[in-house]
Design a protein around this motif. Structure first.
Motif: not given
Length: 506
Positions: A446-453, A458-464, A499-506
């Motif tokens: 939240t709200p969105w992110a580019r994912i690196y493993i 890998k790809e951007d959220t939201p993931l399919k 399943e992991k949920h991350f939230r960015f601080a505004r």
């Protein structure tokens, strides 16, 4: 000169990026083609990805009109691909040497290439570099498609080699020049230009430099085939025109449609380069009559052997001969013909001779044994520490008798290793199912992110769907350009779903 477990026979070509050798694999006694990355490019990640891509995509393609890739090797000081050796040359060479190509030859080559594309497209693979230099013509005049270095699965992004366009400019379809996504029709367009070159001897858009060539593809019209090759049949001229349409939607929908057009065309002379001549109308009836006459003589003409030896004597002779052991392997006949063993009859009539095979001392034992390896899913096959092939294998591995070490490796599965004992003349089979060595990870941000493993995007959220991550410790990095970066370490077990949920601080 040796490269790993290959003895170099001679150099075939040397280019700016790769050097190609004809070589002999020392363990398997197999002639191969080695495509070796030149040393100055060993640190170029784009080229390394291209090599990996060609090997992995080709491992999924097993077809008589596609050159097989056996293996690839990547290390800090050596990168190569090992391919099936095809006795013959490229279509490019054939066009230059035999221009103009005979029309039956052209149809044979187009048919074979369409079969290869129909199969590859059915597997979701787009070649993206169809041209005469990537079509081999073997000693049986069969066309074989090769060089999947720019290929991609339809749902995967492409890879561009350092300093190269996506494909060869003179054969590139207009949509790729405009930066659009490659599809089935892109390969068909390039095949159309290849067909044009076979008919007319030249590529209509080849200019003095790349920029002029690309501009010609986008804006110029190719010269009419009828003016350059008046005897060309309508089948080929119409097919070329359809394939070279600038708009992808105006081209044929797939290779299968074109194959049907060829098969429906009544052209006996186009079945192959060495086409069969049509038989005279009276030959079939004459053949039936000849068979009938021969059948009569066989039934009603007494045999000399039956007159010379009474039935009971022949029976006793046959009973005295032990039956031959059943075997699946046919022994080749000696050049001098089968040997005959004379046997005397009870009433001193002329001797009867029966064929006899080679004595046990005359039969040579095979110098090798073989093992066929079947693995689900695919795996890289290592023999005694040397990478030799990728499953599914086209044929069994021929090995010297004795103990060998086999390893099966797939980056997403647990590797398996086996000690096998090879016996001369014996065929064995090894069936293996690898165990998964990965986990499924669903990430929400939240709200969105580019994912690196592990530092790989890998790809951007939201993931399919969930991401596949290797079992063990993984470093997760989420990047939002406006809100910063979140880094986390996650340990997972094989087969686990998280399943992991991350939230960015505004």
């Amino acid at each position: 000169m040796n490269i790993k477990n290959h003895e170099i026979i001679h150099e075939i070509s040397r280019g700016a990026i790769t050097t190609v050798y004809k070589a002999q694999h020392l363990n398997l006694n197999r002639t191969v083609i080695l495509k070796v990355l030149n040393p100055q490019w060993l640190r170029e990640q784009d080229l390394l990805k291209r090599f990996k891509r060609e090997a992995r995509i080709s491992a999924h393609l097993q077809h008589p009109n596609i050159v097989n890739v056996y293996d690839f090797h990547i290390s800090p000081d050596l990168v190569y691909i090992s391919l099936e050796y095809v006795e013959g040359g490229t279509l490019e060479q054939l066009i230059h040497e035999k221009q103009p190509l005979a029309l039956p030859q052209i149809i044979s080559i187009v048919r074979d290439t369409l079969k290869a594309l129909d199969y590859a497209h059915g597997k979701g693979v787009i070649h993206r570099d169809i041209k005469p230099g990537n079509i081999l013509i073997d000693s049986n005049f069969t066309a074989r498609l090769t060089d999947f270095g720019l290929a991609s699965f339809q749902d995967m992004p492409g890879v561009t080699a350092q300093g190269q366009s996506m494909g060869t400019p003179a054969y590139m379809p207009p949509e790729l020049i405009r930066g659009e996504k490659a599809g089935i029709q892109s390969d068909l367009y390039s095949l159309g230009l290849t067909l044009y070159e076979m008919l007319c001897g030249t590529n209509p858009f080849q200019k003095e430099n790349t920029a002029a060539t690309l501009q010609a593809v986008l804006s110029e019209e190719a010269a009419d085939i009828a003016s350059l090759r008046p005897e060309a049949p309508r089948l080929l001229t119409d097919m070329t025109r359809q394939l070279m349409a600038r708009a992808p939607q105006e081209r044929p929908p797939n290779a299968a449609v074109l194959l049907q057009q060829i098969e429906k065309t009544e052209a006996p002379a186009t079945d192959s380069p060495a086409a069969k001549k049509k038989s005279p109308y009276w030959l079939p009836g004459f053949g039936v009559l000849l068979i009938a006459v021969l059948f009569y003589f066989i039934l009603f003409t007494p045999r000399q052997e039956e007159q010379a030896v009474p039935p009971e004597t022949l029976s006793s002779v046959q009973d005295s001969v032990p039956p031959a052991p059943a075997t699946d392997n046919k022994q080749p006949a000696e050049k001098s013909g089968p040997r005959q063993s004379p046997i005397k009859t009870a009433d001193n009539s002329p001797p009867v001779t029966l064929p006899s095979g080679p004595s046990p001392t005359e039969t040579e034992l095979p110098a090798t044994g073989s093992i066929y390896v079947s693995c689900s899913p695919w795996a890289k096959v290592l023999l005694d520490g040397d990478s030799v092939d990728v499953t599914p294998l086209k044929q069994a591995l021929e090995l010297t008798p004795g103990t060998h070490r086999l390893e099966l490796i797939n980056p997403n599965y647990k590797s398996e290793s086996f000690t096998v004992n090879i016996v001369a003349g014996k065929k064995d089979t090894l069936n293996v199912r690898l165990r998964p060595n990965f986990a499924y990870l669903m990430i929400k941000a939240t709200p969105w992110a580019r994912i690196y493993i592990n530092d790989k995007y890998k790809e951007d959220t939201p993931l399919k769907q969930a991401l596949i991550v290797p079992a063990g410790r993984n470093i997760i990095r989420l990047v939002n350009p406006a809100l910063g970066t979140i880094t986390d370490t996650l340990s997972v077990r094989a087969g686990e779903r998280l399943e992991k949920h991350f939230r960015f601080a505004r």
